[in-house]
Scaffold this active site. Structure first.
Site, short mmCIF file in Angstrom:
data_model
loop_
_atom_site.label_atom_id
_atom_site.label_comp_id
_atom_site.label_asym_id
_atom_site.label_seq_id
_atom_site.Cartn_x
_atom_site.Cartn_y
_atom_site.Cartn_z
N TYR A 1 -15.69 -9.68 -50.48
CA TYR A 1 -16.11 -9.35 -49.12
C TYR A 1 -17.61 -9.04 -49.06
O TYR A 1 -18.27 -9.31 -48.06
CB TYR A 1 -15.26 -8.20 -48.53
CG TYR A 1 -13.95 -8.75 -47.98
CD1 TYR A 1 -13.88 -9.22 -46.66
CD2 TYR A 1 -12.81 -8.85 -48.76
CE1 TYR A 1 -12.72 -9.76 -46.15
CE2 TYR A 1 -11.64 -9.38 -48.26
CZ TYR A 1 -11.59 -9.83 -46.96
OH TYR A 1 -10.44 -10.38 -46.45
N GLN B 1 -11.13 -14.09 -33.45
CA GLN B 1 -10.52 -13.84 -34.75
C GLN B 1 -11.61 -13.64 -35.81
O GLN B 1 -11.32 -13.37 -36.97
CB GLN B 1 -9.65 -15.04 -35.16
CG GLN B 1 -8.51 -15.31 -34.20
CD GLN B 1 -7.92 -16.69 -34.42
OE1 GLN B 1 -7.02 -16.88 -35.22
NE2 GLN B 1 -8.44 -17.67 -33.71
N VAL C 1 -14.72 -12.09 -37.91
CA VAL C 1 -15.10 -10.73 -38.32
C VAL C 1 -16.62 -10.62 -38.48
O VAL C 1 -17.10 -9.64 -39.01
CB VAL C 1 -14.38 -10.36 -39.64
CG1 VAL C 1 -12.87 -10.31 -39.44
CG2 VAL C 1 -14.73 -11.33 -40.77
N HIS D 1 -9.38 -9.37 -35.56
CA HIS D 1 -9.21 -9.26 -37.02
C HIS D 1 -10.23 -8.30 -37.65
O HIS D 1 -10.50 -8.38 -38.84
CB HIS D 1 -9.31 -10.65 -37.67
CG HIS D 1 -8.14 -11.52 -37.33
ND1 HIS D 1 -8.08 -12.87 -37.65
CD2 HIS D 1 -6.96 -11.26 -36.73
CE1 HIS D 1 -6.93 -13.38 -37.24
NE2 HIS D 1 -6.24 -12.43 -36.67
N CYS E 1 -11.54 3.84 -44.81
CA CYS E 1 -10.85 4.45 -45.95
C CYS E 1 -9.53 3.73 -46.16
O CYS E 1 -8.77 3.52 -45.21
CB CYS E 1 -10.62 5.92 -45.68
SG CYS E 1 -9.63 6.69 -46.99
N GLY F 1 -12.78 -23.55 -31.58
CA GLY F 1 -13.04 -23.47 -33.02
C GLY F 1 -11.97 -22.74 -33.81
O GLY F 1 -12.28 -22.07 -34.79
N THR F 2 -10.72 -22.88 -33.39
CA THR F 2 -9.64 -22.27 -34.17
C THR F 2 -8.56 -23.31 -34.44
O THR F 2 -8.27 -24.15 -33.59
CB THR F 2 -9.04 -21.03 -33.48
OG1 THR F 2 -7.91 -20.57 -34.25
CG2 THR F 2 -8.63 -21.28 -32.04
N ASN G 1 -12.90 -28.35 -30.01
CA ASN G 1 -12.69 -28.49 -31.45
C ASN G 1 -12.95 -29.96 -31.82
O ASN G 1 -12.53 -30.85 -31.08
CB ASN G 1 -11.22 -28.13 -31.78
CG ASN G 1 -11.00 -27.81 -33.25
OD1 ASN G 1 -11.40 -28.58 -34.11
ND2 ASN G 1 -10.37 -26.67 -33.53
#
Ligand code: OAD
Length: 250
Positions: free
Chosen positions: A72, A106, A108, A124, A132, A192-193, A218
């Site tokens: 990540y 969706q 991040v 998302h 935490c 775009g999904t 798309n």
């Protein structure tokens, strides 16, 4: 006049110009032109090179928290270096024209907000934030913490990225608001999904059941394509600016 080569017909321009409420669902394809990789594209998608079960599940984090954190961190660096592209900017412009506008994403990467979009629902999570892993609250590492992953300043458990992993629930408030927007909008844009990941992929059908005009942007077909009113074949960074420009000139 609409750009018919991109599938932007006068009928579509007129529907969008008159719409009082618009809902949009975006996926990783809208950020592809900013250099942020998608997930399922055959050559370039993250899931063609990495195994989601080893990196994007609570079990993966339990098994190897350092590996997951580092992966990540790499994606965070990509996102920090990325800039919003003309597709993100066009959606921010569209928001300013439409009385009621909701953008559910969706993604991040935070690029919609950086482009100026305001009513953004991050279904998302957001990769730039941490939380935490035990208490679930948003938290940032203490300065000088060199542990990998860093530790929660409150309880000492590992921090984790504030994103939704496979098998986890979506943030409830964001999903409830996105569903409400889908059920009440006049026009729904799916951008775009791949329309494969639920529950986000259910939003266009909710909109269609309530009578919304469905538009997909798309370069490729998806499972949603047979159900849409307008399939605009092309890259979001090309099609969205052309669509918003057509509203201005018509
Ligand atoms: P996918 O990788 O599944 O799909 C990306 C879509 O974008 C494909 O349909 C491409 O054809 C399209 N695309 C590629 N380039 C494009 C461009 N320039 N303009 C427009 N479209 C383009 O990504 P998502 O649908 O976002 O979830 O994936 C959904 C979720 O699955 C992600 O949020 C992530 C992933 O696993 C989690 O990590 C929980």
């Amino acid at each position: 006049m609409g750009d018919t080569s991109l599938g932007i017909t006068d009928a579509l321009v007129s529907v969008l110009r008159d719409a009082r409420s618009v809902a949009v669902l975006t996926g990783s394809g809208i950020s592809a032109e900013s250099g942020v990789p998608t997930f399922r594209d055959a050559q370039t998608g993250l899931w063609s090179r990495y195994e989601p079960q080893e990196l994007a599940t609570p079990e993966a984090f339990e098994r190897d928290p350092a590996l997951v954190w580092e992966w990540y961190e790499w994606r965070r660096r990509l996102v920090r270096e990325a800039r919003p592209n003309p597709g993100h900017l066009a959606l921010a412009r569209l928001e300013r024209r439409v009385p009621s506008f909701t953008l559910a994403t969706q993604n991040v990467d935070g690029l919609h907000r950086r482009a100026g979009s305001e009513n953004v629902l991050e279904l998302h999570g957001n990769i730039v934030r941490s939380k935490c892993s035990v208490e679930g609250f948003e938290a940032e590492p203490r300065a000088g913490d060199e542990s990998v992953p860093p530790l929660c300043p409150n309880c000492g458990a590992f921090l984790r990225p504030d994103v939704v992993w496979f098998g986890e629930a979506l943030p409830e408030d964001a999903f409830v608001s996105a569903s409400a927007a889908a059920r009440t909008c006049e026009v729904f844009l799916s951008v775009g999904t791949s329309s494969l990941v639920y529950p986000a992929a259910a939003l266009p059908s909710e909109a269609a059941r309530s009578g919304a005009v469905l538009v997909e942007i798309n370069p490729d077909d998806t499972p949603l394509t047979p159900h849409v009113d307008y399939a605009l074949r092309g890259r979001a960074g090309e099609v969205l600016p052309a669509l918003v420009r057509a509203l201005d000139v018509s």
